[in-house]
Design a protein around this motif. Structure first.
Motif, PDB file in Angstrom:
ATOM      1  N   GLY A 282      -0.185   9.614  -3.035  1.00 56.82           N
ATOM      2  CA  GLY A 282      -1.626   9.391  -3.127  1.00 56.82           C
ATOM      3  C   GLY A 282      -1.968   8.169  -3.970  1.00 56.82           C
ATOM      4  O   GLY A 282      -1.202   7.754  -4.834  1.00 56.82           O
ATOM      5  N   VAL A 283      -3.158   7.591  -3.687  1.00 57.59           N
ATOM      6  CA  VAL A 283      -3.648   6.434  -4.439  1.00 57.59           C
ATOM      7  C   VAL A 283      -5.011   6.765  -5.039  1.00 57.59           C
ATOM      8  O   VAL A 283      -5.919   7.189  -4.328  1.00 57.59           O
ATOM      9  CB  VAL A 283      -3.774   5.200  -3.507  1.00 57.59           C
ATOM     10  N   ALA A 284      -5.124   6.567  -6.361  1.00 55.61           N
ATOM     11  CA  ALA A 284      -6.422   6.693  -7.037  1.00 55.61           C
ATOM     12  C   ALA A 284      -7.037   5.300  -7.108  1.00 55.61           C
ATOM     13  O   ALA A 284      -6.597   4.457  -7.888  1.00 55.61           O
ATOM     14  CB  ALA A 284      -6.231   7.257  -8.445  1.00 55.61           C
ATOM     15  N   HIS A 285      -8.009   5.058  -6.245  1.00 54.17           N
ATOM     16  CA  HIS A 285      -8.642   3.733  -6.153  1.00 54.17           C
ATOM     17  C   HIS A 285      -9.770   3.638  -7.179  1.00 54.17           C
ATOM     18  O   HIS A 285     -10.679   4.473  -7.175  1.00 54.17           O
ATOM     19  CB  HIS A 285      -9.176   3.558  -4.724  1.00 54.17           C
ATOM     20  N   ARG A 299      -5.802  -2.425  -1.031  1.00 53.66           N
ATOM     21  CA  ARG A 299      -5.795  -2.377   0.442  1.00 53.66           C
ATOM     22  C   ARG A 299      -6.142  -0.965   0.931  1.00 53.66           C
ATOM     23  O   ARG A 299      -5.376  -0.321   1.653  1.00 53.66           O
ATOM     24  CB  ARG A 299      -4.421  -2.808   0.958  1.00 53.66           C
ATOM     25  N   ILE A 300      -7.339  -0.513   0.569  1.00 55.73           N
ATOM     26  CA  ILE A 300      -7.733   0.862   0.869  1.00 55.73           C
ATOM     27  C   ILE A 300      -7.876   1.109   2.369  1.00 55.73           C
ATOM     28  O   ILE A 300      -7.440   2.126   2.889  1.00 55.73           O
ATOM     29  CB  ILE A 300      -9.046   1.204   0.104  1.00 55.73           C
ATOM     30  N   SER A 301      -8.499   0.143   3.064  1.00 59.42           N
ATOM     31  CA  SER A 301      -8.671   0.315   4.516  1.00 59.42           C
ATOM     32  C   SER A 301      -7.314   0.453   5.197  1.00 59.42           C
ATOM     33  O   SER A 301      -7.133   1.287   6.087  1.00 59.42           O
ATOM     34  CB  SER A 301      -9.412  -0.873   5.120  1.00 59.42           C
ATOM     35  N   ASP A 302      -6.348  -0.357   4.772  1.00 58.35           N
ATOM     36  CA  ASP A 302      -5.002  -0.290   5.366  1.00 58.35           C
ATOM     37  C   ASP A 302      -4.325   1.034   5.028  1.00 58.35           C
ATOM     38  O   ASP A 302      -3.664   1.640   5.879  1.00 58.35           O
ATOM     39  CB  ASP A 302      -4.129  -1.453   4.849  1.00 58.35           C
ATOM     40  N   LEU A 303      -4.475   1.482   3.787  1.00 57.35           N
ATOM     41  CA  LEU A 303      -3.862   2.758   3.380  1.00 57.35           C
ATOM     42  C   LEU A 303      -4.455   3.921   4.171  1.00 57.35           C
ATOM     43  O   LEU A 303      -3.737   4.813   4.634  1.00 57.35           O
ATOM     44  CB  LEU A 303      -4.063   2.984   1.876  1.00 57.35           C
ATOM     45  N   LEU A 304      -5.786   3.904   4.351  1.00 58.88           N
ATOM     46  CA  LEU A 304      -6.437   4.981   5.114  1.00 58.88           C
ATOM     47  C   LEU A 304      -6.009   4.940   6.578  1.00 58.88           C
ATOM     48  O   LEU A 304      -5.718   5.980   7.181  1.00 58.88           O
ATOM     49  CB  LEU A 304      -7.964   4.874   4.997  1.00 58.88           C
ATOM     50  N   ALA A 305      -5.946   3.729   7.140  1.00 60.59           N
ATOM     51  CA  ALA A 305      -5.539   3.595   8.554  1.00 60.59           C
ATOM     52  C   ALA A 305      -4.109   4.102   8.736  1.00 60.59           C
ATOM     53  O   ALA A 305      -3.771   4.693   9.764  1.00 60.59           O
ATOM     54  CB  ALA A 305      -5.664   2.142   8.998  1.00 60.59           C
ATOM     55  N   ALA A 306      -3.270   3.896   7.736  1.00 58.83           N
ATOM     56  CA  ALA A 306      -1.872   4.341   7.824  1.00 58.83           C
ATOM     57  C   ALA A 306      -1.741   5.851   7.595  1.00 58.83           C
ATOM     58  O   ALA A 306      -0.713   6.437   7.917  1.00 58.83           O
ATOM     59  CB  ALA A 306      -1.024   3.586   6.806  1.00 58.83           C
ATOM     60  N   GLY A 307      -2.792   6.475   7.017  1.00 59.61           N
ATOM     61  CA  GLY A 307      -2.775   7.932   6.801  1.00 59.61           C
ATOM     62  C   GLY A 307      -2.377   8.349   5.393  1.00 59.61           C
ATOM     63  O   GLY A 307      -2.085   9.525   5.154  1.00 59.61           O
ATOM     64  N   ALA A 308      -2.382   7.424   4.436  1.00 61.46           N
ATOM     65  CA  ALA A 308      -2.054   7.786   3.048  1.00 61.46           C
ATOM     66  C   ALA A 308      -3.249   8.474   2.386  1.00 61.46           C
ATOM     67  O   ALA A 308      -4.396   8.161   2.702  1.00 61.46           O
ATOM     68  CB  ALA A 308      -1.676   6.538   2.262  1.00 61.46           C
ATOM     69  N   PRO A 309      -3.000   9.434   1.475  1.00 63.08           N
ATOM     70  CA  PRO A 309      -4.114  10.039   0.739  1.00 63.08           C
ATOM     71  C   PRO A 309      -4.727   9.023  -0.228  1.00 63.08           C
ATOM     72  O   PRO A 309      -3.994   8.380  -0.983  1.00 63.08           O
ATOM     73  CB  PRO A 309      -3.448  11.177  -0.066  1.00 63.08           C
ATOM     74  N   VAL A 310      -6.052   8.855  -0.172  1.00 62.33           N
ATOM     75  CA  VAL A 310      -6.739   7.939  -1.094  1.00 62.33           C
ATOM     76  C   VAL A 310      -7.921   8.657  -1.719  1.00 62.33           C
ATOM     77  O   VAL A 310      -8.751   9.221  -1.011  1.00 62.33           O
ATOM     78  CB  VAL A 310      -7.249   6.668  -0.357  1.00 62.33           C
ATOM     79  N   GLY A 311      -7.974   8.652  -3.057  1.00 62.33           N
ATOM     80  CA  GLY A 311      -9.123   9.201  -3.778  1.00 62.33           C
ATOM     81  C   GLY A 311      -9.777   8.108  -4.591  1.00 62.33           C
ATOM     82  O   GLY A 311      -9.279   6.985  -4.648  1.00 62.33           O
ATOM     83  N   LEU A 312     -10.917   8.439  -5.219  1.00 65.90           N
ATOM     84  CA  LEU A 312     -11.587   7.461  -6.085  1.00 65.90           C
ATOM     85  C   LEU A 312     -11.454   7.882  -7.543  1.00 65.90           C
ATOM     86  O   LEU A 312     -11.342   9.071  -7.850  1.00 65.90           O
ATOM     87  CB  LEU A 312     -13.076   7.357  -5.741  1.00 65.90           C
TER      88      LEU A 312
END
Ligand code: ZN
Length: 447
Positions: A282-285, A299-312
């Motif tokens: 996961g990535v805490a943006h 690179r949040i858009s790329d991480l989301l498109a790849a399917g990685a968990p992203v939080g804020l």
């Protein structure tokens, strides 16, 4: 409790333009269109007309103690800011942490946060139980809390960035971390408190501490958190000291996996993005903090498109002064668009990172992050009348404009904020506690 007539964004499932939520105990019992089909006996009825109901927001990265150390090196790089801050942080005691955490958590609640993590990694000797101080503050404010027992063991004499007086011995760290997990960690459904293991960063921690921390966390069944790939300086440091870039270094230490979430991850290669998705890391943006320190745009858009968990995350409080969590939704959206164009991150995607994405980072997607029957009743009800009423789409009004006032904030069905006012601790007392902690740290009279 019953909420009716609200525009409901469950995040998972269809949006409901005028619907209801039924809450029984600490859980959501029903979500649907129109008026509530039933109300539990003696239910409190909330008229949500003109309101947007979202899941409570999840904050995936913070350093609450820094509330007492805001405004340091306002124009410096991460490393300049850290070097100036370490000496101030070394004066911290349990009273400073208590006041800073009370103010920081109260501020989070007022911007719609129902679950927050915290990364605390400085434990000066003989200054009281700092970890317990922040846990007590979270109990008082009433938020779900994920304190991370942080650590640093690589001071300047061993090639690290922090001065030797703020680092600890490796065995001391691991002993105290295990004790914190055994004392406070509650793995049950609906838990108000889960502990994670969190060495600070590649430039303040030894490889041995990273490896042994991961082993400890995995043997105890808790999650792992640290900073990674935040700045160009860090890339340079890692190549110089370890011969590889930060994500390769973390991979080598066993620090990519579904039980890990990392703060920042601004400087990623294409291969890194794929590895985050493949391993479920996961990535805490933290867009405001990245902007404040000029770290770059992740690179949040790329991480989301790849399917990685992203939080804020708000990070800080000293690297993004007083950042409100709901405001990070707007900041994340604007920064992605500034770099990748207007379709890079929609308002609804940004809201999803702030809720379900954060829940995934913390390993709690079965409990929080969306409004669904059976999940915990962590709900934010935003008032969209007044100035916000000139925008038709309530999610656009919420995400593009200034954060609207909270009509209600519920944590497990319990009211924490009502009509913009804290109901658990008085807001003015929480603000004063933060200011007192700042004065205590600045003057250093107690040291
Ligand atoms: Zn941080």
């Amino acid at each position: 409790m019953v909420v009716e007539n609200a525009h409901i964004v469950p995040v998972r499932g269809e949006e409901i333009p005028s619907g209801h939520l039924v809450i029984e105990g600490d859980r959501i019992a029903a979500v649907g269109p129109g008026p509530a089909p039933y109300a539990p006996g003696e239910a409190e009825r909330i008229d949500g007309s003109g309101c947007l109901a979202t899941p409570g927001l999840v904050n995936t990265h913070h350093h609450l103690y820094q509330w007492a150390a805001q405004g340091v090196t306002p124009d410096g790089t991460l490393f300049e800011w850290l070097v100036a801050s370490y000496r101030l942080w070394a004066r911290m005691d349990a009273e400073v942490v208590s006041g800073a955490a009370t103010a920081g958590l109260a501020w989070l609640a007022l911007s719609g946060c129902t679950t927050s993590s915290d990364h605390h990694y400085i434990f000066p000797k003989g200054r009281g139980d700092l970890f317990e101080a922040e846990i007590e503050a979270a109990r008082a404010v009433g938020l779900r809390f994920h304190p991370c027992r942080g650590s640093m063991d690589r001071g300047a004499s061993r090639g690290g960035l922090p001065p030797d007086e703020v680092v600890e011995d490796i065995d001391e760290i691991l002993g105290a971390t295990e004790e914190a997990v055994r004392k406070y960690h509650d793995p049950s459904f609906g838990s108000m408190l889960r502990v994670a293991v969190a060495p600070c960063s590649p430039f303040s921690v030894s490889g041995e501490l990273m490896i042994r921390s991961a082993e400890l966390a995995r043997s105890l069944g808790v999650r792992l958190h640290t900073h990674g790939a935040e700045t160009a300086d860090e890339d340079e440091h890692c190549v110089e000291q370890f011969g590889v870039l930060p994500v390769d270094y973390l991979d080598r230490l066993g620090w990519l996996g579904p039980d890990v979430w990392l703060a920042h991850c601004v400087h990623l290669t294409d291969k890194d993005v794929r590895r985050f998705a493949e391993t479920g890391t996961g990535v805490a943006h933290c867009p405001s903090s990245n902007g404040r320190l000029g770290a770059g745009i992740a690179r949040i858009s790329d991480l989301l498109a790849a399917g990685a968990p992203v939080g804020l995350g708000v990070d800080g409080a000293a690297s993004s002064e007083m950042t409100p969590l709901a405001g990070e939704i707007r900041m994340a959206m604007l920064m992605q668009r500034a770099r990748y164009g207007p379709r890079a991150l929609t308002a609804r995607q940004a809201l999803e990172t702030a809720t379900l994405g954060g829940a995934r980072c913390l390993g709690r997607e079965a409990e929080i992050g969306s409004l669904e029957p059976g999940k915990l009743a962590d709900v934010a009800l935003w008032r969209l009348g007044g100035f916000h009423a000139a925008i038709d789409d309530p999610v656009v009004a919420f995400a593009y404009g200034a954060t609207p006032p909270l009509a209600r904030l519920l944590v497990g069905g319990r009211t924490v904020v009502d009509s913009g006012e804290l109901r658990t601790v008085p807001g003015d007392a929480a603000a004063r506690a933060g200011a007192d902690a700042h004065r205590r740290l600045r003057t250093g009279d107690h040291v």
